[in-house]
Write an enzyme that holds these catalytic residues in place. Structure first.
Site, mmCIF file in Angstrom:
data_model
loop_
_atom_site.group_PDB
_atom_site.id
_atom_site.type_symbol
_atom_site.label_atom_id
_atom_site.label_comp_id
_atom_site.label_asym_id
_atom_site.label_seq_id
_atom_site.Cartn_x
_atom_site.Cartn_y
_atom_site.Cartn_z
ATOM 1 N N GLU A 1 -29.896 21.845 63.191
ATOM 2 C CA GLU A 1 -30.569 20.837 62.493
ATOM 3 C C GLU A 1 -32.110 21.353 61.995
ATOM 4 O O GLU A 1 -32.565 22.126 62.839
ATOM 5 C CB GLU A 1 -30.692 19.705 63.081
ATOM 6 C CG GLU A 1 -29.244 19.229 63.576
ATOM 7 C CD GLU A 1 -29.542 17.813 64.527
ATOM 8 O OE1 GLU A 1 -30.674 17.218 64.748
ATOM 9 O OE2 GLU A 1 -28.581 17.390 65.255
ATOM 10 N N CYS B 1 -39.521 20.982 60.989
ATOM 11 C CA CYS B 1 -39.092 21.180 62.460
ATOM 12 C C CYS B 1 -37.776 22.012 62.493
ATOM 13 O O CYS B 1 -36.850 21.626 61.944
ATOM 14 C CB CYS B 1 -38.844 19.913 63.193
ATOM 15 S SG CYS B 1 -38.380 20.203 64.973
ATOM 16 N N CYS C 1 -28.555 24.994 73.823
ATOM 17 C CA CYS C 1 -29.799 25.037 74.583
ATOM 18 C C CYS C 1 -29.254 25.369 75.899
ATOM 19 O O CYS C 1 -28.335 24.483 76.460
ATOM 20 C CB CYS C 1 -30.821 24.385 74.338
ATOM 21 S SG CYS C 1 -32.317 24.752 75.111
ATOM 22 N N CYS D 1 -32.286 19.835 79.639
ATOM 23 C CA CYS D 1 -33.076 18.811 79.940
ATOM 24 C C CYS D 1 -32.360 17.568 79.809
ATOM 25 O O CYS D 1 -31.743 17.113 78.839
ATOM 26 C CB CYS D 1 -34.290 18.776 78.814
ATOM 27 S SG CYS D 1 -35.282 20.423 79.074
ATOM 28 N N CYS E 1 -32.379 15.443 76.344
ATOM 29 C CA CYS E 1 -32.429 16.178 74.965
ATOM 30 C C CYS E 1 -30.959 16.354 74.834
ATOM 31 O O CYS E 1 -29.943 16.799 75.487
ATOM 32 C CB CYS E 1 -33.091 17.492 75.361
ATOM 33 S SG CYS E 1 -32.754 18.496 73.916
ATOM 34 N N CYS F 1 -33.352 14.987 68.339
ATOM 35 C CA CYS F 1 -32.571 16.278 67.886
ATOM 36 C C CYS F 1 -31.443 16.627 68.577
ATOM 37 O O CYS F 1 -31.296 16.560 69.592
ATOM 38 C CB CYS F 1 -33.686 17.279 68.182
ATOM 39 S SG CYS F 1 -33.304 19.168 67.748
#
Length: 365
Positions: free
Chosen positions: A109, A122, A129, A133, A136, A347
Site C-alpha cells: 500500500e 506514504c 514486516c 509491533c 500494527c 497501514c
C-alpha cells in the site's frame, strides 16, 4: 556488436517468456553500465535517466532522442517497469490509499495525503514486516519479501498525483532499515541531480531503530529520520514492540546523540497515544528525561484500531494535555492530524483484506 550485448541478447532470446528487467530504480551508474554492455554511447545513460525521472515516460519508445536501433536494443531485455495500482480507496478528506501488486502476487500500500499546500505520499518498503509491533496490521501479516528500489519508486511514479507531491515518507508497510540497500538506492534517485532532484528535507524515513541500519542511514543519507518510540519504558516498549529486546530505545538514543540534528536534518519520534497504556503524565515526564538535550520533536499520533488488538486511542483532551506538558518542558510536540479513517486507515488493512479475499476465492474455486 559489443561482446556483452551479444551475450545478453542471446540470453533474452533463449528466455522470451521471462519478465524484462525494469529500468526504473536504476541509478545513473547502473544505467551507464547497462548502455555500455549494450554497446551504446556512455552519454545515453543520462538521456535514459532524464526520460525516466524527469519526464516519467511509460515506455522505451517514448525516449525519442535515442536512436531507433538503441531503443530496440534496450527493449530486448529491459522495460520502464512502471505498473499502475490495482485498487484505490478515496476518503472524504481527500486521502487516497493505493494498492499495488508485486510480480510475486503480493500486495503493498501507499497513501496520498493532501493537506493545504502540502501533498505527502506514504510509501512501503516491504511486503509484510518482521517487527510484529502489537499495534500494527502489517506486522500481523508476517514478513513475505522486501521491495526493490523499482517497486518502491513505482509507488511514486505511477499515481495520478505524482507531480503534486511535496513530501515522501517511508512510513508504510515494512521496516525500511531491514531493506536498507534498496531504500538507499531509492533515496539516491529521489535526491540526485540526474533523478528527481528533490531536497532531502522533503523525505522522512521511519524506523524502529535497527542499530546497524540506523548508523548507516545517518552516515549515507541526509534525509529526515523518525524513530518509532511509543513508550519510554523499555519493558513496556518491548510488549508493544518486540524489536526493543534487540534494539533498545536507550541504545538508540545514545547513538542519536552522536549526530548533529541542529541544522537541516530533522529528528523526530513517533508516539501513538493509547488509552490507559502510555497516556499519563508519568510517561510524558519520562520522555522528557529520556530525550533531554537531544535536538528533536515528538509527533503524537491517534491510534487507528485494528482487528483483534485490545488497544484504544486516547481522547483528544488527554492528548492535548500530554502535548502541552512535553512542550512546556522543552520537548516540542505536535498532534498529527488523523486522516483517512473511512478507508482502512491503519497501514496494512487494505492489503490484508485483499489477500484474504483472494485466499477465499481460491478456496472456493
Amino acid at each position: 556488436l559489443h561482446k556483452e550485448y551479444r551475450r545478453q541478447r542471446q540470453m533474452c532470446i533463449r528466455d522470451r517468456d521471462s519478465t524484462k528487467a525494469p529500468l526504473l530504480g536504476k541509478t545513473l551508474d547502473e544505467l551507464t553500465q547497462i548502455v555500455l554492455d549494450l554497446g551504446m554511447p556512455k552519454f545515453t545513460a543520462g538521456q535514459i535517466a532524464s526520460w525516466l525521472y524527469g519526464r516519467k515516460v511509460a515506455s522505451i519508445d517514448e525516449m525519442t532522442n535515442l536512436s531507433v536501433k538503441n531503443r530496440e536494443r534496450l527493449k530486448e531485455c529491459y522495460e520502464v517497469g512502471a505498473t499502475a495500482p490495482v485498487h484505490e480507496m478515496r476518503s472524504v478528506d481527500g486521502t487516497v490509499k493505493y494498492l499495488f501488486r508485486t510480480p510475486e502476487g503480493d500486495y503493498v500500500e501507499s497513501v496520498y495525503i493532501p493537506d493545504a499546500d502540502r501533498a505527502t505520499l506514504c510509501v512501503s518498503s516491504q511486503v509484510g514486516c518482521k517487527m510484529n509491533c502489537k499495534f500494527c496490521m502489517t506486522g500481523k501479516q508476517g514478513y513475505t519479501n522486501s521491495l526493490t528500489a523499482a517497486q518502491i519508486l513505482n509507488q511514486i511514479y505511477s499515481i495520478p498525483e505524482r507531480d503534486t507531491l511535496t513530501n515522501v515518507v517511508f512510513m508504510g508497510m515494512g521496516e525500511p532499515f531491514d531493506n536498507l540497500d534498496e531504500v538507499l538506492r531509492a533515496l539516491e534517485i529521489l535526491t540526485a541531480s540526474y533523478g528527481y532532484a528533490w531536497s532531502p528535507k522533503r523525505i522522512t524515513v521511519s524506523s524502529v531503530g535497527l542499530r546497524k541500519g540506523l548508523r548507516r542511514f545517518l552516515d549515507e543519507s541526509d534525509c529526515h529520520l523518525a524513530i518509532s518510540l511509543h513508550s519510554p519504558f523499555p519493558a513496556q516498549r518491548q510488549e508493544l514492540m518486540p524489536a526493543e529486546k534487540a534494539f533498545s530505545i536507550v541504545e538508540i538514543v545514545d547513538i542519536l546523540r552522536q549526530y548533529d540534528f541542529s541544522k537541516q536534518r530533522r529528528l523526530s519520534f513517533e508516539y501513538i497515544v493509547f488509552k490507559g497504556v502510555n497516556d499519563s503524565l508519568i510517561y510524558a515526564k519520562e520522555l522528557v528525561r529520556l530525550l533531554r538535550g537531544l535536538d528533536c520533536r515528538m509527533n503524537l499520533i491517534r491510534f487507528h484500531a485494528i482487528p483483534n488488538v485490545d488497544l484504544e486511542g486516547a481522547d483528544m483532551e488527554t492528548m492535548l494535555a500530554f502535548r502541552d506538558y512535553l512542550t512546556q518542558h522543552g520537548l516540542f510536540a505536535t498532534i498529527r492530524a488523523s486522516r483517512g479513517e473511512d478507508i482502512f486507515a491503519a497501514c496494512g488493512m487494505l492489503s490484508t483484506a485483499k489477500q484474504q479475499a483472494n485466499k477465499q476465492n481460491n478456496e472456493t474455486v
